[in-house]
Design a protein around this motif. Structure first.
Motif, PDB file in Angstrom:
ATOM      1  N   VAL A 405     142.226 -89.591  50.655  1.00  0.00           N
ATOM      2  CA  VAL A 405     141.280 -88.125  50.218  1.00  0.00           C
ATOM      3  C   VAL A 405     142.210 -87.309  50.698  1.00  0.00           C
ATOM      4  CG1 VAL A 405     138.979 -87.147  49.787  1.00  0.00           C
ATOM      5  CG2 VAL A 405     139.222 -89.442  50.031  1.00  0.00           C
ATOM      6  N   LYS A 406     142.255 -86.331  49.233  1.00  0.00           N
ATOM      7  CA  LYS A 406     143.197 -85.188  49.235  1.00  0.00           C
ATOM      8  C   LYS A 406     142.482 -83.647  49.094  1.00  0.00           C
ATOM      9  CE  LYS A 406     147.725 -82.157  47.986  1.00  0.00           C
ATOM     10  NZ  LYS A 406     147.267 -80.906  47.297  1.00  0.00           N
ATOM     11  N   ILE A 407     141.681 -82.982  49.567  1.00  0.00           N
ATOM     12  CA  ILE A 407     141.019 -81.849  49.913  1.00  0.00           C
ATOM     13  C   ILE A 407     141.302 -80.778  49.927  1.00  0.00           C
ATOM     14  CG2 ILE A 407     138.779 -83.285  50.569  1.00  0.00           C
ATOM     15  CD1 ILE A 407     138.796 -81.405  53.010  1.00  0.00           C
ATOM     16  N   ARG A 408     140.830 -79.149  49.117  1.00  0.00           N
ATOM     17  CA  ARG A 408     141.119 -78.247  49.534  1.00  0.00           C
ATOM     18  C   ARG A 408     140.145 -77.142  50.087  1.00  0.00           C
ATOM     19  NH1 ARG A 408     144.158 -74.479  45.283  1.00  0.00           N
ATOM     20  NH2 ARG A 408     145.550 -75.384  44.324  1.00  0.00           N
ATOM     21  N   THR A 409     140.018 -75.689  51.112  1.00  0.00           N
ATOM     22  CA  THR A 409     139.397 -75.802  51.939  1.00  0.00           C
ATOM     23  C   THR A 409     137.885 -75.380  50.926  1.00  0.00           C
ATOM     24  OG1 THR A 409     140.240 -73.310  50.967  1.00  0.00           O
ATOM     25  CG2 THR A 409     141.381 -73.932  53.104  1.00  0.00           C
ATOM     26  N   GLY A 410     138.238 -75.780  50.083  1.00  0.00           N
ATOM     27  CA  GLY A 410     136.816 -75.651  49.136  1.00  0.00           C
ATOM     28  C   GLY A 410     137.185 -75.054  47.954  1.00  0.00           C
ATOM     29  N   THR A 411     135.406 -75.049  46.670  1.00  0.00           N
ATOM     30  CA  THR A 411     135.667 -74.061  46.241  1.00  0.00           C
ATOM     31  C   THR A 411     135.870 -72.431  46.081  1.00  0.00           C
ATOM     32  OG1 THR A 411     133.935 -74.493  45.412  1.00  0.00           O
ATOM     33  CG2 THR A 411     134.860 -76.027  44.516  1.00  0.00           C
ATOM     34  N   LYS A 412     135.565 -72.414  46.442  1.00  0.00           N
ATOM     35  CA  LYS A 412     135.606 -70.018  47.036  1.00  0.00           C
ATOM     36  C   LYS A 412     135.784 -70.338  48.126  1.00  0.00           C
ATOM     37  CE  LYS A 412     131.204 -70.626  43.607  1.00  0.00           C
ATOM     38  NZ  LYS A 412     129.949 -70.098  43.696  1.00  0.00           N
ATOM     39  N   ASP A 413     136.616 -69.015  48.156  1.00  0.00           N
ATOM     40  CA  ASP A 413     136.986 -68.560  49.208  1.00  0.00           C
ATOM     41  C   ASP A 413     136.448 -68.538  50.240  1.00  0.00           C
ATOM     42  OD1 ASP A 413     139.210 -68.241  48.045  1.00  0.00           O
ATOM     43  OD2 ASP A 413     139.724 -66.382  47.337  1.00  0.00           O
ATOM     44  N   SER A 414     135.226 -67.288  49.898  1.00  0.00           N
ATOM     45  CA  SER A 414     134.207 -67.065  51.253  1.00  0.00           C
ATOM     46  C   SER A 414     133.176 -68.573  51.206  1.00  0.00           C
ATOM     47  CB  SER A 414     132.802 -66.150  50.578  1.00  0.00           C
ATOM     48  OG  SER A 414     131.906 -67.161  49.574  1.00  0.00           O
ATOM     49  N   ASN A 415     133.654 -69.641  51.462  1.00  0.00           N
ATOM     50  CA  ASN A 415     132.588 -71.054  51.864  1.00  0.00           C
ATOM     51  C   ASN A 415     133.424 -72.186  51.781  1.00  0.00           C
ATOM     52  OD1 ASN A 415     130.607 -72.359  52.346  1.00  0.00           O
ATOM     53  ND2 ASN A 415     130.148 -73.238  50.231  1.00  0.00           N
ATOM     54  N   PRO A 416     134.711 -72.173  52.930  1.00  0.00           N
ATOM     55  CA  PRO A 416     135.147 -73.230  53.577  1.00  0.00           C
ATOM     56  C   PRO A 416     134.325 -74.549  53.492  1.00  0.00           C
ATOM     57  CG  PRO A 416     135.041 -71.737  54.714  1.00  0.00           C
ATOM     58  CD  PRO A 416     134.865 -71.035  53.610  1.00  0.00           C
ATOM     59  N   THR A 417     134.536 -75.335  53.318  1.00  0.00           N
ATOM     60  CA  THR A 417     133.793 -76.507  53.348  1.00  0.00           C
ATOM     61  C   THR A 417     134.851 -78.017  53.415  1.00  0.00           C
ATOM     62  OG1 THR A 417     133.933 -76.860  50.986  1.00  0.00           O
ATOM     63  CG2 THR A 417     132.481 -75.545  51.628  1.00  0.00           C
ATOM     64  N   ALA A 418     135.835 -77.619  54.080  1.00  0.00           N
ATOM     65  CA  ALA A 418     136.588 -78.741  54.631  1.00  0.00           C
ATOM     66  C   ALA A 418     135.503 -79.629  55.977  1.00  0.00           C
ATOM     67  CB  ALA A 418     138.302 -78.587  54.811  1.00  0.00           C
ATOM     68  N   ILE A 419     135.463 -79.015  56.204  1.00  0.00           N
ATOM     69  CA  ILE A 419     134.905 -79.398  58.005  1.00  0.00           C
ATOM     70  C   ILE A 419     133.805 -80.726  57.445  1.00  0.00           C
ATOM     71  CG2 ILE A 419     134.432 -79.368  60.488  1.00  0.00           C
ATOM     72  CD1 ILE A 419     135.898 -76.060  60.135  1.00  0.00           C
ATOM     73  N   SER A 420     133.147 -80.178  56.834  1.00  0.00           N
ATOM     74  CA  SER A 420     131.760 -80.528  56.448  1.00  0.00           C
ATOM     75  C   SER A 420     132.358 -82.060  55.640  1.00  0.00           C
ATOM     76  CB  SER A 420     130.626 -79.817  56.039  1.00  0.00           C
ATOM     77  OG  SER A 420     130.663 -79.016  54.531  1.00  0.00           O
ATOM     78  N   LEU A 421     132.938 -82.242  54.428  1.00  0.00           N
ATOM     79  CA  LEU A 421     133.330 -82.818  54.006  1.00  0.00           C
ATOM     80  C   LEU A 421     134.344 -84.002  54.871  1.00  0.00           C
ATOM     81  CD1 LEU A 421     134.561 -81.139  50.769  1.00  0.00           C
ATOM     82  CD2 LEU A 421     133.197 -82.767  50.872  1.00  0.00           C
ATOM     83  N   ALA A 422     134.903 -83.446  56.087  1.00  0.00           N
ATOM     84  CA  ALA A 422     135.722 -84.510  56.496  1.00  0.00           C
ATOM     85  C   ALA A 422     135.102 -85.312  57.498  1.00  0.00           C
ATOM     86  CB  ALA A 422     136.841 -83.307  57.488  1.00  0.00           C
ATOM     87  N   ASN A 423     133.682 -84.232  58.374  1.00  0.00           N
ATOM     88  CA  ASN A 423     132.661 -84.574  58.601  1.00  0.00           C
ATOM     89  C   ASN A 423     132.220 -86.330  58.143  1.00  0.00           C
ATOM     90  OD1 ASN A 423     131.190 -85.724  60.919  1.00  0.00           O
ATOM     91  ND2 ASN A 423     129.916 -83.767  60.726  1.00  0.00           N
ATOM     92  N   ARG A 424     131.608 -85.986  56.630  1.00  0.00           N
ATOM     93  CA  ARG A 424     131.198 -86.746  56.294  1.00  0.00           C
ATOM     94  C   ARG A 424     132.266 -88.613  55.737  1.00  0.00           C
ATOM     95  NH1 ARG A 424     126.958 -87.293  52.512  1.00  0.00           N
ATOM     96  NH2 ARG A 424     125.886 -89.031  51.648  1.00  0.00           N
ATOM     97  N   LEU A 425     132.973 -88.219  55.441  1.00  0.00           N
ATOM     98  CA  LEU A 425     134.412 -89.047  55.441  1.00  0.00           C
ATOM     99  C   LEU A 425     134.444 -89.679  56.231  1.00  0.00           C
ATOM    100  CD1 LEU A 425     136.404 -87.445  53.332  1.00  0.00           C
ATOM    101  CD2 LEU A 425     135.220 -88.827  52.878  1.00  0.00           C
ATOM    102  N   ILE A 426     134.550 -89.305  58.370  1.00  0.00           N
ATOM    103  CA  ILE A 426     134.715 -89.823  58.909  1.00  0.00           C
ATOM    104  C   ILE A 426     134.077 -90.812  58.947  1.00  0.00           C
ATOM    105  CG2 ILE A 426     135.357 -89.516  61.199  1.00  0.00           C
ATOM    106  CD1 ILE A 426     136.643 -87.075  60.708  1.00  0.00           C
ATOM    107  N   ASN A 427     132.474 -90.212  58.629  1.00  0.00           N
ATOM    108  CA  ASN A 427     131.145 -90.837  59.173  1.00  0.00           C
ATOM    109  C   ASN A 427     131.098 -92.457  59.095  1.00  0.00           C
ATOM    110  OD1 ASN A 427     129.941 -89.370  61.592  1.00  0.00           O
ATOM    111  ND2 ASN A 427     128.803 -87.633  59.794  1.00  0.00           N
ATOM    112  N   ASP A 428     131.535 -92.101  57.858  1.00  0.00           N
ATOM    113  CA  ASP A 428     131.858 -93.241  56.270  1.00  0.00           C
ATOM    114  C   ASP A 428     132.715 -93.992  57.329  1.00  0.00           C
ATOM    115  OD1 ASP A 428     129.645 -92.196  55.103  1.00  0.00           O
ATOM    116  OD2 ASP A 428     130.783 -92.089  53.253  1.00  0.00           O
ATOM    117  N   GLY A 429     133.685 -94.257  57.878  1.00  0.00           N
ATOM    118  CA  GLY A 429     135.151 -95.285  58.628  1.00  0.00           C
ATOM    119  C   GLY A 429     135.899 -95.931  56.840  1.00  0.00           C
ATOM    120  N   GLN A 430     135.577 -95.103  55.755  1.00  0.00           N
ATOM    121  CA  GLN A 430     136.741 -95.480  55.397  1.00  0.00           C
ATOM    122  C   GLN A 430     137.458 -94.856  54.462  1.00  0.00           C
ATOM    123  OE1 GLN A 430     133.505 -98.141  52.245  1.00  0.00           O
ATOM    124  NE2 GLN A 430     132.037 -97.209  53.771  1.00  0.00           N
ATOM    125  N   THR A 431     137.907 -93.902  54.721  1.00  0.00           N
ATOM    126  CA  THR A 431     139.078 -93.010  55.138  1.00  0.00           C
ATOM    127  C   THR A 431     140.065 -93.133  55.613  1.00  0.00           C
ATOM    128  OG1 THR A 431     137.652 -91.821  53.423  1.00  0.00           O
ATOM    129  CG2 THR A 431     139.305 -90.615  54.425  1.00  0.00           C
TER     130      THR A 431
END
Length: 636
Positions: A405-431
């Motif tokens: 998966v390739k992501i950015r820090t988030g869609t908005k400067d004021s709300n970075p979401t990459a850490i929470s997305l990474a957490n979700r992907l790691i928990n699923d164990g398929q990335t």
């Protein structure tokens, strides 16, 4: 003290030696590298932020249309706006955005040769020589000598494709026909020994036959895995939307889809690898081949849209092709707004392209308006559940090919979401890997990439990934790759050593300076001569002719994409012209001259000069070629 800028009190001989070293630098004779930490600027002029520090003797007066007046629109380089003109200023600045009305037509033969006669000239034995069943009633030319005489005059030299692989796939249409055509026997010449020897190393993967494309177009292609996977995920969506407990009836209809963890697939190794980013338009197969010869370990195709792949669009499937030199080091990148699109595209890619693929990458960072509004690209970062569902479905459909998966820090400067997305992907164990571009969608290229945040994500991925592995042996700790503003060897090593990423994905840095991996490997700046840089262009042209063909169409395609490539390479300011190190990608130079005419020509921002350079290897431009630069920032 900066080794490239000796103190005024240094002995004269030392100053001369260092200055000569910068001017006459070669790939093997280079000055000691300058640390990133604290370069000390010494010299008569202070370094100005945002301005390339070119030595006074190489600066020229600024004139209209000079380099000093060019604005490099890297938003346009990623096709950030779907309108003609920059989306941020509503098209008021006509030098930004894309040229939407470019004509990319191709010329045609003056005389059309009968296909049966063409085939007769290509076969090796007289017994197999085909004849035209229409005889005198055929509307196409049967006299081979008439066809050859009507062709444009051959280009000088030997066909670059024939000289490498022993035969020319373009056959009679080749613009260097005389170098591999027996005019007496009216036969194409084939070097069977060389052809056999280069069969494996000159081949391409992912060329689909017409029947497969036809099946996709007519919805006759059988997606054996996808239908069951989509059915299962649809039930999951219904269950979540209705917020109810599963009834006995729904349980009876439940479809169980096997979960394929990353550890159960082919192992992907990105640690310390030299990675070339997926690049719109310029990241084509010939460019990736060039980068492989210059040290790249891992490459990606241009982002492909899932729906056109499913619909059998030939132009979209062209983005999944790779060269034999990329085997097991090539990733196909796709994006989709709906899970069924991504799943079906993944199954088709794994079945039809398969073999040499190292991974299938889901793009969740593309900022293009059209893609975003369709719920694909960076829009997926705003819907973690949907993103996880797509990855799970892709993993089930891809067989043993890892999903990344390739992501950015988030869609908005004021709300970075990459850490929470990474957490979700790691928990699923398929990335198998997560690549993070250190900018938000909103930011585009307006600011520098945030490597501190990339470092935070890298730390999170490593800690959570390790915990997941300890919890479930089927999982792996995903590789974490950083992306953004890597232009020097110091940038790359700083990212790996100080920000904790496993590797760095290089994009514009590898376009402007294709030998960047050579510098990274040697940990030093290399002042490539104009002759060396021209040789890379020649190599690109040869790869382009092998890929697109050595006929008029292939030459025009190669010339066009070379000019697109040079819309980046011309931005390189040679190291020997700089007063201070390190060079910076976003620094803008004044109007400058090179150390010789060729170096000045290679730095020209006039696309007519790029066409002139192409003529050195592809011959004079014919009537069938018309080029306007894709990005208005390069035109005048």
């Amino acid at each position: 003290m900066d080794s490239a800028n000796p103190s005024p009190n240094s002995p004269p001989s030392k100053k001369i030696k260092l200055n000569d070293a910068l001017v006459n630098l070669t790939a093997t004779e280079v000055p000691a590298p300058v640390p990133v930490a604290a370069p000390v600027a010494s010299g008569p002029r202070p370094r100005q932020p945002g301005v390339a520090p070119i030595k006074p003797e190489y600066l020229l007066p600024n004139e209209p249309n000079s380099r000093a007046n060019v604005v490099f629109d890297d938003d346009a380089a990623e096709q950030a706006s779907s309108k003609d003109g920059d989306s941020k200023n509503n098209g008021k600045n006509k030098k930004r955005g894309q040229n939407k009305n470019r004509r990319l037509h191709q010329g045609r033969d003056t005389v059309s040769l009968c296909e049966f006669i063409k085939l007769a000239a290509e076969v090796a034995t007289p017994k197999a020589t085909p004849t035209c069943p229409y005889g005198a009633g055929c509307k196409y030319e049967h006299d081979l000598s008439v066809y050859v005489a009507a062709k444009p005059v051959d280009l000088d030299g030997v066909c670059p494709v024939f000289s490498v692989i022993g035969w020319c796939p373009s056959g009679l249409k080749c613009r260097w026909l005389g170098s591999h055509f027996d005019s007496i026997n009216q036969k194409l010449v084939i070097n069977d020994t060389k052809r056999a020897a280069t069969k494996d190393i000159s081949s391409e993967n992912g060329r689909l036959n017409g029947q497969v494309l036809n099946d996709l177009q007519r919805k006759k292609y059988v997606f054996e895995k996808s239908d069951e996977i989509v059915k299962y995920l649809d039930k999951v969506i219904d269950f979540n939307q209705e917020k109810r407990q599963a009834t006995k009836d729904s349980m009876a209809q439940h479809v169980e889809v096997p979960i394929y963890f990353a550890a159960e697939k082919k192992r992907l190794d990105l640690r310390g690898k030299y990675i070339v980013s997926p690049l719109t338009t310029v990241g084509n197969l010939p460019y990736r081949r060039l980068m492989r010869t210059l040290g790249a370990n891992h490459t990606y195709g241009e982002m492909a849209l899932s729906l056109p792949l499913i619909q059998g669009q030939k132009s979209e499937w062209a983005l999944t092709r790779s060269h034999a030199e990329e085997n097991n080091a090539f990733g196909v990148q796709i994006t989709a707004g709906k899970h069924w699109q991504a799943i079906k595209a993944t199954e088709a890619i794994s079945d039809l392209v398969g073999g040499g693929l190292a991974e299938i990458n889901l793009n969740c960072g593309c900022p293009i308006d059209l893609v975003y509004r369709a719920g694909a690209g960076s829009a997926l970062m705003d819907n973690a559940g949907k993103l996880a569902r797509i990855v799970r479905g892709m993993s089930a459909a891809s067989g043993d090919i890892p999903i990344t998966v390739k992501i950015r820090t988030g869609t908005k400067d004021s709300n970075p979401t990459a850490i929470s997305l990474a957490n979700r992907l790691i928990n699923d164990g398929q990335t198998a890997a997560i690549t993070l571009h250190g900018r938000s969608r909103q930011q585009r290229y307006s600011k520098s990439a945030d490597w501190n945040y990339i470092g935070e994500v890298a730390k999170t991925v490593k800690e959570l990934g390790q915990a997941k592995v300890e919890e479930d042996s089927r999982a792996v700790r995903p590789w974490v790759v950083g992306n953004g503003d890597c232009y020097t060897w110091e940038d790359w090593h700083n990212a790996v050593d100080n920000h904790g990423v496993d590797s760095v994905m290089v994009a514009r840095g590898a376009l402007i300076k294709p030998w960047i991996f050579e510098e990274i490997d040697s940990k030093q700046y290399i002042d490539k001569s104009a002759t060396e840089r021209l040789e890379y262009i020649k190599q690109y042209c040869n790869f382009g002719l092998e890929h697109w063909g050595s006929d008029e169409y292939g030459i025009n395609q190669t010339r066009r994409f070379l000019c697109e490539f040079m819309s980046f390479t011309h931005r390189y300011v040679p190291i020997g012209l700089l007063e201070y190190m390190p060079p910076k990608m976003n620094d803008r130079p004044g109007n400058w001259k090179g150390r010789n005419e060729l170096e000045t020509l290679l730095g020209s921002n006039d696309y007519k000069d790029w066409v002139k350079i192409s003529e050195m290897f592809l011959g004079p431009v014919g009537d069938g070629f018309d080029f306007k630069p894709k990005h208005k920032s390069n035109a005048f």
